[in-house]
Design an enzyme around this catalytic site. Structure first.
Site, PDB file in Angstrom:
ATOM      1  N   THR A  91     -48.076  48.660  32.887  1.00  0.00           N
ATOM      2  CA  THR A  91     -47.072  48.141  32.541  1.00  0.00           C
ATOM      3  C   THR A  91     -45.963  49.338  32.554  1.00  0.00           C
ATOM      4  O   THR A  91     -44.806  49.152  32.631  1.00  0.00           O
ATOM      5  CB  THR A  91     -47.188  47.590  31.003  1.00  0.00           C
ATOM      6  OG1 THR A  91     -47.991  46.361  31.051  1.00  0.00           O
ATOM      7  CG2 THR A  91     -45.705  47.189  30.476  1.00  0.00           C
ATOM      8  N   HIS A 107     -44.515  49.672  35.785  1.00  0.00           N
ATOM      9  CA  HIS A 107     -43.302  48.934  36.080  1.00  0.00           C
ATOM     10  C   HIS A 107     -42.168  49.463  35.327  1.00  0.00           C
ATOM     11  O   HIS A 107     -41.127  49.369  36.082  1.00  0.00           O
ATOM     12  CB  HIS A 107     -43.840  47.510  35.505  1.00  0.00           C
ATOM     13  CG  HIS A 107     -45.019  46.781  36.354  1.00  0.00           C
ATOM     14  ND1 HIS A 107     -44.625  46.342  37.703  1.00  0.00           N
ATOM     15  CD2 HIS A 107     -46.283  46.685  36.090  1.00  0.00           C
ATOM     16  CE1 HIS A 107     -45.931  45.857  38.051  1.00  0.00           C
ATOM     17  NE2 HIS A 107     -46.811  46.097  37.222  1.00  0.00           N
TER      18      HIS A 107
END
Length: 344
Positions: free
Chosen positions: A44, A47
Site C-alpha cells: 500500500t 502505491h
C-alpha cells in the site's frame, strides 16, 4: 518531549515521499502515543509512493503514511486502562466505528466505516504514532522487534490461510510475495499435506525455497498440472490461497481446484479480469474475499505461531535505517525483495 517529530509525508500529489518535521499527534482520552522503533514498508505504501490511480483517489495530501510498525508506549490518555507507559506494542491499522451492525456483532473486520492508519489518518512512518487503546496489541518479550513490525502483513497471511481447514489438505498458493510465502508457511504449520506455491519472479521463488516451502513452481516455465502429477496428486487442490492479484494465476488456480475446493482471495488485481464462472459453478467452489485481519483473533493466532517456533526472520530481506528509506522503497518497487524493515 518536543512537540515536533520527523515523519515520512506525502506532501504533494506526485511520485515520492518526503522526510518532514510535523507536530507530534495529540493524545485523546482513549488514545495511546507510541514511540516507533521499527517500521516496515507495505505494498500500500508503494502505491502511495507511486501516486497511482488508487492513491490519487484515496490519499489526502498532506498525509503521514505507513501502518506496519512496533514501538513503545510513551503516553496514555486519562481513560486508558489496559496499557501502560514502557510497554512494547504493535497495533491494528484498521480503525473501526464500533457502531455499525458488524462492529456490534463482533465482526469489526467487516466494518463499513473503517479508517486506515497511514491512509485516512496519520500513520507510523514517524517517530510517534497515536492509536485508540482498542487497537493497541501488546508484544510478548519473546517476540523480536522486527517480527512484531511485520505483524500487519503476517496477519493478512494468517487470516487468509486460516479461512478454511488445512489439516491433511493439498494447498495451492498463487503469488510468492512476502504475504504469499507467509501464508504457505502457515499452511505447512497447520498440517497441510502438500503446499505448492507459484510465481514468475525468480527472486521471490528463491526466497520461497529458502524458507522451506516444499514445492515451488515457476509458472513461466513449468506446467502446474505436470508438477501435480510428479508430486503424486491424483485430484485437484482442496484449498487455494490467491495472493498474486494476477489473472493468469487465478484462472490456473480455479482450473486446478478439486470439486468442492475452497479459495481465499487476498490478491488485488490492478484491473478487472474474466474468469470461467462455469468452472466455479460446476466444481461447486467456495470463494472468500479477505481484507485485513480479524480483530483480534488473527493477532492472537500470529503471536502464538511465532511463540510456537514459526520463523519469519528470513522473510525480511532488507534491514535499513530510516534515513535510507529511499533505498527501501526502491527495493520494494523492484519486486525483488521480501519485507523491508526500517529502524528509527
Amino acid at each position: 518531549m518536543t512537540n515536533m517529530m520527523r515523519a515520512l509525508v506525502k506532501t504533494r500529489p506526485e511520485v515520492g515521499l518526503w522526510m518532514e518535521r510535523v507536530p507530534v499527534p495529540e493524545v485523546g482520552p482513549n488514545d495511546v502515543l507510541i514511540r516507533v522503533r521499527k517500521s516496515a514498508i507495505c505494498g500500500t505504501d508503494v502505491h502511495i509512493w507511486n501516486w497511482d490511480q488508487w492513491a490519487q483517489k484515496t490519499i489526502p495530501v498532506p498525509m503521514v503514511v505507513g501502518h506496519e510498525f512496533m514501538g513503545e508506549i510513551v503516553e496514555v490518555g486519562p481513560a486508558v486502562t489496559k496499557h501502560h507507559v514502557g510497554e512494547r506494542v504493535s497495533g491494528e491499522g484498521h480503525i473501526v466505528c464500533g457502531k455499525c451492525r458488524n462492529c456490534r456483532a463482533g465482526r469489526g473486520h467487516l466494518c463499513r466505516n473503517t479508517l486506515g492508519v497511514g491512509v485516512n489518518r496519520p500513520g507510523s512512518f514517524a517517530e510517534f504514532v497515536c492509536l485508540p487503546e482498542y487497537n493497541v496489541v501488546s508484544i510478548p518479550d519473546d517476540v523480536p522487534d522486527e517480527i512484531a513490525a511485520i505483524f500487519d502483513p503476517f496477519g493478512n497471511a494468517v487470516h487468509t490461510a486460516l479461512s478454511f481447514d488445512l489439516v491433511g489438505e493439498d494447498v495451492l498458493v498463487t503469488g510468492a510475495g512476502p504475504i504469499g510465502i507467509m501464508g504457505a508457511l502457515v499452511a505447512k504449520r497447520c498440517g497441510a499435506r502438500k503446499v505448492v506455491i507459484t510465481d514468475i519472479n525468480p527472486v521471490r521463488l528463491d526466497l520461497a525455497r529458502k524458507v522451506g516451502i516444499d514445492y515451488v513452481v515457476d509458472a513461466s516455465k513449468e506446467n502446474l498440472a505436470d508438477v501435480m502429477r510428479v508430486i503424486g496428486m491424483t485430484e485437484g487442490f482442496d484449498v487455494g490461497l490467491e495472493m498474486s492479484g494476477a489473472a493468469p494465476a487465478f484462472r490456473d488456480m480455479i482450473d486446478k481446484m478439486n470439486n468442492g475446493g475452497k479459495i481465499a482471495i487476498l490478491g488485488i488485481a490492478p484491473a478487472g479480469f474474466e474468469i470461467d464462472w462455469n468452472k466455479v459453478i460446476f466444481k461447486m467452489l467456495n470463494l472468500k474475499g479477505i481484507y485485513g485481519r480479524e480483530m483480534f483473533e488473527t493477532w492472537y493466532k500470529m503471536i502464538a505461531f511465532v511463540q510456537g517456533g514459526l520463523d519469519l526472520s528470513q522473510i525480511i530481506t532488507h534491514r535499513i535505517g530510516i534515513d535510507e528509506f529511499g533505498d527501501g522503497f526502491e527495493a520494494m518497487r523492484s519486486g525483488n525483495s521480501g519485507k523491508v524493515v526500517m529502524d528509527w
